[in-house]
Design an enzyme around this catalytic site. Structure first.
Site, mmCIF file in Angstrom:
data_model
loop_
_atom_site.group_PDB
_atom_site.id
_atom_site.type_symbol
_atom_site.label_atom_id
_atom_site.label_comp_id
_atom_site.label_asym_id
_atom_site.label_seq_id
_atom_site.Cartn_x
_atom_site.Cartn_y
_atom_site.Cartn_z
ATOM 1 N N ASP A 14 0.848 -1.190 0.000
ATOM 2 C CA ASP A 14 0.000 0.000 0.000
ATOM 3 C C ASP A 14 0.886 1.244 0.000
ATOM 4 O O ASP A 14 1.780 1.368 0.836
ATOM 5 C CB ASP A 14 -0.897 -0.016 1.242
ATOM 6 C CG ASP A 14 -2.016 0.997 1.196
ATOM 7 O OD1 ASP A 14 -1.826 2.082 0.598
ATOM 8 O OD2 ASP A 14 -3.080 0.718 1.764
ATOM 9 N N ILE A 15 0.656 2.163 -0.944
ATOM 10 C CA ILE A 15 1.469 3.381 -0.981
ATOM 11 C C ILE A 15 1.085 4.352 0.137
ATOM 12 O O ILE A 15 1.836 5.268 0.442
ATOM 13 C CB ILE A 15 1.443 4.082 -2.361
ATOM 14 C CG1 ILE A 15 0.049 4.578 -2.711
ATOM 15 C CG2 ILE A 15 1.996 3.162 -3.433
ATOM 16 C CD1 ILE A 15 0.028 5.503 -3.922
ATOM 17 N N HIS B 214 -10.804 -4.956 -1.709
ATOM 18 C CA HIS B 214 -9.415 -5.153 -1.302
ATOM 19 C C HIS B 214 -9.374 -5.476 0.188
ATOM 20 O O HIS B 214 -10.189 -5.019 0.967
ATOM 21 C CB HIS B 214 -8.535 -3.946 -1.622
ATOM 22 C CG HIS B 214 -9.004 -2.644 -1.068
ATOM 23 N ND1 HIS B 214 -10.113 -1.966 -1.550
ATOM 24 C CD2 HIS B 214 -8.508 -1.873 -0.072
ATOM 25 C CE1 HIS B 214 -10.272 -0.851 -0.877
ATOM 26 N NE2 HIS B 214 -9.316 -0.771 0.041
ATOM 27 N N HIS C 141 -6.841 -5.516 3.509
ATOM 28 C CA HIS C 141 -5.605 -4.977 4.078
ATOM 29 C C HIS C 141 -4.957 -6.015 4.985
ATOM 30 O O HIS C 141 -5.627 -6.614 5.822
ATOM 31 C CB HIS C 141 -5.904 -3.751 4.946
ATOM 32 C CG HIS C 141 -6.495 -2.600 4.210
ATOM 33 N ND1 HIS C 141 -5.744 -1.526 3.791
ATOM 34 C CD2 HIS C 141 -7.770 -2.341 3.827
ATOM 35 C CE1 HIS C 141 -6.527 -0.658 3.185
ATOM 36 N NE2 HIS C 141 -7.770 -1.127 3.192
#
Length: 134
Positions: free
Chosen positions: A30-31, A99, A101
């Site tokens: 993750d950016i 998505h 995490h």
């Protein structure tokens, strides 16, 4: 979907840092990482949320999450780990492509996901359990 951020990443139109890929899923760092090693599991087929995953994707998801969590844990040695995902804006979903995490947690990292809530009365829980029983 043409304008979906994660679909563009999956198609290679936007660069990413891949840590796993198979025919069904892509896993990237993750950016906007909450902590070092924060990863996202993305189905390659566009699904807006959990409810739109097909049975095959759903069946593959938890074993993949376990595999990624173990790799992160064994490599980064965090003090804990969160696995979470949000469905809908009210739940905190910001990108409307499913998505999950995988977030390594470190003592004193300052990240807070859950707020304490008052204890729910037993009669309320009993009634709700009856309504939700499958």
């Amino acid at each position: 979907m043409n304008d979906c951020l994660f679909c563009k990443i999956i198609r290679g139109e936007i660069p990413s840092h891949k840590i796993y890929e198979d025919n069904t899923f892509l896993v990237i760092l993750d950016i906007f990482a909450a902590t070092k090693g924060h990863a996202l599991i993305l189905p390659k087929r566009h699904a807006t949320n959990l409810y739109e995953l097909n049975e095959g994707e759903s069946a593959e998801l938890i074993p993949l999450a376990k595999k990624i969590a173990e790799k992160i844990s064994n490599t980064l040695n965090p003090d804990g780990l969160n696995i979470l995902q949000n469905n809908g804006k009210a739940a905190g979903q910001e990108v409307f492509h499913y998505h999950m995490h995988i977030i390594p947690r470190y003592n004193d990292d300052g990240i807070k996901f859950l707020k304490s809530a008052p204890q729910t009365p037993q009669d309320v829980l009993e009634k709700l359990a009856k309504e939700l029983k499958t």
